[in-house]
Design a protein around this motif. Structure first.
Motif, PDB file in Angstrom:
ATOM      1  N   ILE A 115       0.842  -1.188   0.000  1.00  0.00           N
ATOM      2  CA  ILE A 115       0.000   0.000   0.000  1.00  0.00           C
ATOM      3  C   ILE A 115       0.884   1.246   0.000  1.00  0.00           C
ATOM      4  O   ILE A 115       1.835   1.331   0.784  1.00  0.00           O
ATOM      5  CB  ILE A 115      -0.906   0.035   1.255  1.00  0.00           C
ATOM      6  N   ASP A 116       0.578   2.194  -0.906  1.00  0.00           N
ATOM      7  CA  ASP A 116       1.228   3.497  -0.831  1.00  0.00           C
ATOM      8  C   ASP A 116       0.505   4.295   0.248  1.00  0.00           C
ATOM      9  O   ASP A 116      -0.659   4.654   0.102  1.00  0.00           O
ATOM     10  CB  ASP A 116       1.144   4.218  -2.174  1.00  0.00           C
ATOM     11  N   SER A 117       1.211   4.567   1.331  1.00  0.00           N
ATOM     12  CA  SER A 117       0.576   5.234   2.473  1.00  0.00           C
ATOM     13  C   SER A 117       0.161   6.665   2.152  1.00  0.00           C
ATOM     14  O   SER A 117      -0.701   7.229   2.840  1.00  0.00           O
ATOM     15  CB  SER A 117       1.534   5.249   3.669  1.00  0.00           C
ATOM     16  N   GLY A 118       0.795   7.267   1.133  1.00  0.00           N
ATOM     17  CA  GLY A 118       0.535   8.670   0.838  1.00  0.00           C
ATOM     18  C   GLY A 118       1.191   9.599   1.851  1.00  0.00           C
ATOM     19  O   GLY A 118       1.003  10.813   1.793  1.00  0.00           O
ATOM     20  N   GLN A 119       1.990   9.040   2.761  1.00  0.00           N
ATOM     21  CA  GLN A 119       2.626   9.808   3.826  1.00  0.00           C
ATOM     22  C   GLN A 119       4.145   9.786   3.667  1.00  0.00           C
ATOM     23  O   GLN A 119       4.723   8.771   3.287  1.00  0.00           O
ATOM     24  CB  GLN A 119       2.262   9.223   5.198  1.00  0.00           C
ATOM     25  N   GLN A 120       4.780  10.909   3.971  1.00  0.00           N
ATOM     26  CA  GLN A 120       6.234  10.945   3.977  1.00  0.00           C
ATOM     27  C   GLN A 120       6.809  10.287   5.224  1.00  0.00           C
ATOM     28  O   GLN A 120       7.929   9.781   5.190  1.00  0.00           O
ATOM     29  CB  GLN A 120       6.739  12.392   3.912  1.00  0.00           C
ATOM     30  N   PHE A 121       6.043  10.319   6.312  1.00  0.00           N
ATOM     31  CA  PHE A 121       6.529   9.798   7.584  1.00  0.00           C
ATOM     32  C   PHE A 121       5.720   8.576   8.004  1.00  0.00           C
ATOM     33  O   PHE A 121       4.568   8.689   8.401  1.00  0.00           O
ATOM     34  CB  PHE A 121       6.428  10.873   8.673  1.00  0.00           C
ATOM     35  N   VAL A 122       6.325   7.398   7.907  1.00  0.00           N
ATOM     36  CA  VAL A 122       5.743   6.160   8.433  1.00  0.00           C
ATOM     37  C   VAL A 122       6.889   5.320   8.978  1.00  0.00           C
ATOM     38  O   VAL A 122       7.849   5.020   8.257  1.00  0.00           O
ATOM     39  CB  VAL A 122       4.974   5.357   7.364  1.00  0.00           C
ATOM     40  N   GLY A 123       6.802   4.949  10.248  1.00  0.00           N
ATOM     41  CA  GLY A 123       7.852   4.157  10.871  1.00  0.00           C
ATOM     42  C   GLY A 123       7.495   2.690  10.970  1.00  0.00           C
ATOM     43  O   GLY A 123       7.102   2.053  10.002  1.00  0.00           O
ATOM     44  N   LEU A 124       7.593   2.158  12.170  1.00  0.00           N
ATOM     45  CA  LEU A 124       7.410   0.726  12.439  1.00  0.00           C
ATOM     46  C   LEU A 124       6.001   0.443  12.939  1.00  0.00           C
ATOM     47  O   LEU A 124       5.469   1.175  13.773  1.00  0.00           O
ATOM     48  CB  LEU A 124       8.431   0.306  13.505  1.00  0.00           C
ATOM     49  N   THR A 125       5.410  -0.624  12.432  1.00  0.00           N
ATOM     50  CA  THR A 125       4.183  -1.183  12.999  1.00  0.00           C
ATOM     51  C   THR A 125       4.525  -2.575  13.513  1.00  0.00           C
ATOM     52  O   THR A 125       4.985  -3.419  12.738  1.00  0.00           O
ATOM     53  CB  THR A 125       3.059  -1.276  11.953  1.00  0.00           C
ATOM     54  N   ILE A 126       4.309  -2.828  14.797  1.00  0.00           N
ATOM     55  CA  ILE A 126       4.745  -4.102  15.378  1.00  0.00           C
ATOM     56  C   ILE A 126       3.638  -4.686  16.247  1.00  0.00           C
ATOM     57  O   ILE A 126       3.038  -3.999  17.073  1.00  0.00           O
ATOM     58  CB  ILE A 126       6.067  -3.905  16.163  1.00  0.00           C
ATOM     59  N   GLY A 127       3.354  -5.968  16.035  1.00  0.00           N
ATOM     60  CA  GLY A 127       2.265  -6.633  16.719  1.00  0.00           C
ATOM     61  C   GLY A 127       2.575  -7.012  18.155  1.00  0.00           C
ATOM     62  O   GLY A 127       3.725  -6.943  18.613  1.00  0.00           O
ATOM     63  N   ASP A 128       1.555  -7.442  18.866  1.00  0.00           N
ATOM     64  CA  ASP A 128       1.659  -7.781  20.286  1.00  0.00           C
ATOM     65  C   ASP A 128       2.729  -8.863  20.523  1.00  0.00           C
ATOM     66  O   ASP A 128       2.908  -9.779  19.718  1.00  0.00           O
ATOM     67  CB  ASP A 128       0.322  -8.301  20.805  1.00  0.00           C
TER      68      ASP A 128
END
Length: 416
Positions: A312-325
């Motif tokens: 997915i193109d987030s459309g955002q310049q700033f996206v870091g880490l997404t981490i699950g439980d």
């Protein structure tokens, strides 16, 4: 009139964060989406509709709530991805005379159905699909929905500001202990809960937005918190921490180092030096010392993220880490922009790991194996016990189901 908050098919866009919770239990600002909804619509009776696999776990912990029950009266169904506001409240409290659908763009915000129509609903629980509401009159409404984890992150500053409006009605904004040598900038927008302690040398800077500290929080010496920012009950901000605007930290967390514009669910730790930016951490996450996340590409282009097998193109310049439980990083770990890590991963080693790591992966340096489910559950149980939380049979059963449902992801990653 009743209200039912429901999940739609787009909950998958929030994996791996929603394997162990409904989408409306994700944090955005100082509240979860559900908590903000309840703030606006109390004391109306609220029902909760969620995926069948979550039912037993949530019903055990919330037996007083109406979960996955078909209402018997005229009902507003509200999308669990909605960021509730006064506009939504106005539409829902002023009960309409006819059935209708409120929309924002392509998203259903809410649907009003009369009790006669509810008789056609079967007993199937889980996500409510759009075809259940086809044929009804639609009306556009200025109410936001979130579509991906980075939406929650980017809305957090504004939502913390909105939350502060509820607190400004309180006579005593500072209930905890503020030691001498603490600097409170723009004191009128600083809120400190009961039994919280702000140690000497700490700076709470609310000049650009409110700083909200919950109950029983400790902010240690020389920590700096720049608003808009929120720290939940029973959390600890470590010595010398640098907490920048747009950060929301849940309950029972320990946070140090440098954090900017990030959301941390409850019971997670980032205690040491290292940068966390524009990221979303699930619960029971632990980031090792000197873990760093990139949240901006060198060419300043928008960040592409792999969600549920799709890029997915987030459309955002700033996206870091997404981490699950229950996932963990070792010391000196580095994560590239837009990296997504699944549930119960144990990662270590030098260099950048892949930008998408499936649940129950163990390893680093391009060498990974499956994290044995029995060992994974044993570790979860130990970690939870340290916070006096007992892993229930329903929780364990759900973890095992997640392990099975993510086998294909690990196979595609090259794990057997």
């Amino acid at each position: 009139m009743q209200i039912t908050i429901f999940e739609d098919e787009s909950y998958k866009n929030f994996l791996p964060l929603v394997y162990l919770r409904p989408v409306y239990d994700l944090r955005c600002g100082a509240f979860t989406l559900r908590e903000k909804f309840e703030k606006y619509f109390s004391p109306h009776k609220i029902n909760y509709d969620m995926r069948a696999e979550l039912f037993h776990l949530y019903n055990q912990n919330n037996s007083s709530k109406n979960i996955n029950q078909i209402p018997k009266d005229d009902t507003w169904f509200v999308n669990g991805r909605v960021v509730a506001n006064s506009i939504l409240k106005k539409h829902i409290v002023n009960l309409p005379k006819e059935e209708k659908v409120l929309i924002n763009g392509k998203d259903i915000v809410a649907v009003f159905l009369k009790k006669e129509s509810l008789k056609q609903f079967d007993q199937e629980s889980g996500t409510l699909s759009k075809n259940r509401f086809e044929g009804l009159r639609t009306e556009k409404v200025d109410v936001d929905t979130v579509s991906y984890p980075w939406d929650l992150v980017h809305k957090t500053s504004d939502e913390i500001i909105a939350h502060s409006a509820f607190l400004k009605k309180k006579k005593n904004k500072i209930e905890g202990k503020v030691n001498s040598g603490v600097h409170l900038l723009n004191r009128k927008d600083i809120f400190i809960g009961k039994n919280s302690i702000i140690k000497p040398g700490a700076v709470l800077d609310a000049e650009k937005g409110p700083v909200i500290i919950g109950n029983n929080v400790t902010v240690m010496s020389n920590a700096v918190i720049e608003g808009p920012a929120f720290v939940g009950d029973n959390s600890v901000i470590k010595i010398g921490a640098k907490i920048y605007h747009g950060t929301s930290i849940g309950e029972w967390c320990k946070v140090g180092g440098e954090v900017e514009a990030s959301v941390i669910q409850s019971y997670s730790n980032k205690q040491h030096e290292g940068f966390l930016g524009h990221s979303y951490l699930g619960s029971w996450v632990n980031l090792g010392a000197d873990t760093n996340t990139s949240d901006l590409k060198n060419n300043y282009s928008t960040v592409r993220v792999q969600i549920d097998g799709k890029t997915i193109d987030s459309g955002q310049q700033f996206v870091g880490l997404t981490i699950g439980d229950h996932s963990k990083s070792g010391i000196n770990m580095m994560f590239d922009t837009g990296t997504v890590v699944g549930v119960s991963c144990n990662l270590y080693g030098a260099g950048l790991p892949p930008k998408s790591i499936p649940s129950f992966a163990w390893g680093g340096d391009k060498s990974y194996q499956v994290y044995d489910i029995e060992k994974s559950i044993e570790t979860m149980r130990k970690v939870m016990a340290r916070r006096n939380v007992v892993m229930s049979d329903h929780y364990e059963k759900l973890v095992r189901e997640i392990f099975i449902s993510t086998m294909k992801d690990r196979k595609n990653f090259g794990l057997k």
